[in-house]
Design a protein around this motif. Structure first.
Motif, short mmCIF file in Angstrom:
data_model
loop_
_atom_site.label_atom_id
_atom_site.label_comp_id
_atom_site.label_asym_id
_atom_site.label_seq_id
_atom_site.Cartn_x
_atom_site.Cartn_y
_atom_site.Cartn_z
N THR A 23 1.29 -1.19 -0.30
CA THR A 23 0.04 0.11 -0.20
C THR A 23 0.72 1.20 0.02
N LEU A 24 2.07 1.20 1.12
CA LEU A 24 2.87 2.30 0.62
C LEU A 24 3.93 2.86 -0.54
N GLU A 25 4.11 1.55 -1.83
CA GLU A 25 4.45 1.79 -2.68
C GLU A 25 3.13 2.10 -3.68
N ASP A 26 1.71 1.67 -3.21
CA ASP A 26 1.33 2.16 -3.91
C ASP A 26 0.56 3.79 -4.16
N TYR A 27 0.77 4.22 -3.20
CA TYR A 27 0.40 5.81 -2.25
C TYR A 27 1.13 6.53 -3.31
N LEU A 28 2.79 6.32 -3.47
CA LEU A 28 4.04 6.60 -4.02
C LEU A 28 4.20 7.00 -5.40
N ARG A 29 3.48 5.88 -6.03
CA ARG A 29 3.50 5.89 -7.17
C ARG A 29 2.16 6.65 -7.84
N GLU A 30 1.12 6.69 -7.02
CA GLU A 30 0.29 7.63 -7.07
C GLU A 30 0.94 9.52 -6.82
N LEU A 31 1.22 9.01 -5.96
CA LEU A 31 1.91 10.83 -6.15
C LEU A 31 2.91 11.17 -7.23
N HIS A 32 3.72 9.89 -7.01
CA HIS A 32 4.96 10.13 -8.90
C HIS A 32 4.44 10.60 -10.02
N SER A 33 3.58 10.07 -9.79
CA SER A 33 2.15 10.46 -11.31
C SER A 33 1.54 11.54 -11.45
N ARG A 34 1.86 11.84 -10.25
CA ARG A 34 0.55 13.44 -10.19
C ARG A 34 2.05 14.18 -10.55
N PHE A 35 3.00 13.95 -9.74
CA PHE A 35 4.25 15.37 -10.19
C PHE A 35 5.15 14.67 -10.66
N ARG A 36 5.58 13.92 -11.59
CA ARG A 36 6.32 13.34 -12.56
C ARG A 36 7.03 14.43 -13.02
N GLU A 37 6.82 15.02 -12.92
CA GLU A 37 7.48 16.50 -14.47
C GLU A 37 8.30 17.36 -13.82
N LEU A 38 7.90 17.22 -12.55
CA LEU A 38 8.21 18.22 -10.58
C LEU A 38 10.23 17.51 -10.60
N SER A 39 11.09 18.67 -11.29
CA SER A 39 11.89 18.00 -11.09
C SER A 39 12.64 19.11 -9.02
N LEU A 40 13.13 17.96 -8.06
CA LEU A 40 13.77 18.87 -7.34
C LEU A 40 15.08 18.03 -7.03
N ASP A 41 15.88 18.86 -8.17
CA ASP A 41 17.12 17.75 -8.29
C ASP A 41 17.70 20.15 -7.62
N GLY A 42 18.81 19.53 -6.52
CA GLY A 42 19.82 20.63 -6.09
C GLY A 42 18.14 21.38 -4.74
N LEU A 43 17.09 21.41 -4.74
CA LEU A 43 16.52 21.42 -3.53
C LEU A 43 16.76 20.96 -2.37
N ASP A 44 17.28 21.29 -1.03
CA ASP A 44 17.82 20.47 0.08
C ASP A 44 16.44 21.65 1.11
N VAL A 45 16.15 20.40 1.45
CA VAL A 45 14.69 20.64 2.22
C VAL A 45 14.55 19.40 3.40
N LEU A 46 13.60 20.10 4.87
CA LEU A 46 13.83 19.96 5.56
C LEU A 46 12.54 19.50 5.66
N LEU A 47 12.55 17.75 6.28
CA LEU A 47 10.07 18.18 6.61
C LEU A 47 10.65 17.50 8.22
N ASP A 48 9.24 17.82 8.32
CA ASP A 48 8.89 17.43 9.65
C ASP A 48 7.59 16.28 9.79
N CYS A 49 7.46 15.54 9.83
CA CYS A 49 6.56 14.30 10.17
C CYS A 49 5.85 14.14 11.60
#
Length: 438
Positions: free
Chosen positions: A149-175
């Motif tokens: 199920t986790l991979e299913d969810y990730l696949r949906e996210l990746h499909s929606r944002f497949r054209e978004l490149s975050l190369d070089g972006l330094d991100v901090l996430l608070d989960c």
């Protein structure tokens, strides 16, 4: 007849007190009997609270006792539920979570076969079934783990944002030590970002504890200290997000929705040309949308009301100042991870610190304790004062005075062009409410 158990986001309370295993079992049985299917297939997912496993087991027992089958999806963000319904064709999905509340609380909310939260009428029908002894089922259902199920969810996210490149972006996430602790870092990494993570070690009791979108100050400090480009803070069940720019300034839901609305309109993806927000949305948002040619619909506080407005108008985007943002083009639910990615897509590699989507007006909100909130709100003198102050701010700001839905409080909110004027108007109204309640 009004609903007694269900609130604006399912049934919620202290686990083991109001929200017992017995109640979870009864709800599982009732929602299964209410489902329009011969042998309902019910997905169950949860967040990281220690009570989640108990409620999961009890809910599953209720479903199977009523003849339904249970598929256990494990720990996942709330928006994974409607996405998995769409993928597998479930009849019902149940999410066990209390969102941004402390770990002692928990909740159960349901989604129907259309991926939407259940209507008020359906929730009322479920409550009525709780009052009637259940007949023995013709069959007993089964409980199975639903793998991947986790991979299913990730696949949906990746499909929606497949054209978004975050190369070089330094991100901090608070989960928030919650349901996003695996999914959020993984999708950001897959899209090319350099990712540092806070609060990603849930122990059942540390969900939302000094972290996440309700304690975003911790993220703000770490973004600046670590020299990160941007930070995002999710809540316990992953349906909200707040952002922090590289200077440590918090960017709330109003600004994130403004960024998204302008971006989606520019790219021809803002269906209907409008956006739905609540009465709490900053007046500066309305100014910005007026200038951008985006229509605004205003709803009561609560994501379910925003969602209803979007469905009625067939619009794409809506949300709340709290960071609960709905993009109907992806999923009919708030999705903190998707909203964070939509923010970065909207920026088009520009710096969040240089955002220009809207100019927020100074806002002051005061919760005034009263003996009887309804009596205070019905006072003619208060109505006259609100009208007078509103006239004085017409076209420049606004006044909102409303009763709390759960406490003996009157909430006074004022927005004006300057902080001094905001404070002065708010002080006058607060003083009046206090005097009327004395």
């Amino acid at each position: 007849m009004a609903r007694k158990l269900f609130g604006t986001d399912g049934v919620r309370g202290v686990a083991g007190d109001l929200l017992t295993a017995e109640l979870a079992l009864a709800l599982g049985r009732a929602v299964t009997l209410e489902a329009a299917a011969e042998r309902p297939q019910v997905l169950v997912i949860r967040d990281t609270r220690e009570s989640g496993e108990m409620l999961e087991a009890a809910l599953a027992a209720g479903v199977t006792a009523a003849g339904g089958d249970v598929l256990l999806g494990g720990v996942l963000p709330t928006p994974a539920a409607p996405l998995l319904i769409r993928r597998y064709g479930f009849d019902v999905a149940a999410v066990i979570s209390a969102s941004h509340n402390p770990y002692r609380d928990n909740g159960i909310k349901f989604f129907g076969a259309d991926g939407m939260k259940l209507s008020d009428a359906t929730e009322l029908a479920i409550e009525r079934r709780l009052e009637v002894p259940a007949a023995p089922p013709a069959v007993i259902g089964r409980v199975r783990a639903l793998h991947g199920t986790l991979e299913d969810y990730l696949r949906e996210l990746h499909s929606r944002f497949r054209e978004l490149s975050l190369d070089g972006l330094d991100v901090l996430l608070d989960c928030a030590n919650g349901a996003t602790f695996r999914a959020a870092p993984e999708i950001f990494r897959r899209l090319g970002a350099t990712v540092t993570v806070l609060a990603d070690e849930p122990d059942g009791r540390n969900i939302n504890a000094g972290c996440g979108s309700t304690h975003v100050e911790a993220l703000a400090e770490q973004v600046v200290a670590g020299g990160h480009d941007v930070g995002f803070a999710f809540d316990g069940d992953g349906d909200r997000v707040l952002a922090v720019d590289r200077t440590g300034r918090v960017v709330d839901g109003d600004e994130l929705i403004a960024l998204a609305a302008i971006h989606l309109r520019r790219t021809g993806r803002l269906d209907g040309g409008g956006v739905a927000v609540t009465v709490m949305t900053n007046y500066g948002f309305h100014n910005a949308m007026r200038e951008a040619g985006v229509e605004v619909a205003i709803t009561s506080v609560g994501d379910r009301y925003v969602l209803e407005e979007l469905k009625t108008r067939r619009w794409t985007l809506g949300g709340e100042q709290s960071g609960h943002i709905i993009d109907m083009g992806f999923v009919p639910s708030g999705d903190g991870i998707a909203s964070a990615l939509l923010t970065l897509e909207s920026l088009q590699r520009e710096d969040l610190a240089e955002r220009q989507a809207m100019v927020k007006l100074p806002q002051r909100l005061v919760n005034v304790p009263v003996v009887d909130r309804d009596a205070a709100m019905q006072a003619a003198e208060l109505a006259e004062a609100i009208e007078t102050e509103s006239r004085g701010l017409e076209g420049r700001g606004r006044v909102l005075v409303r009763p709390s839905g759960t406490e003996q409080l009157v909430r006074v909110m004022v927005e004006a062009p300057t902080q001094d004027e905001t404070d002065a108007v708010c002080a006058r109204l607060v003083a009046l409410v206090e005097r009327l309640s004395a």
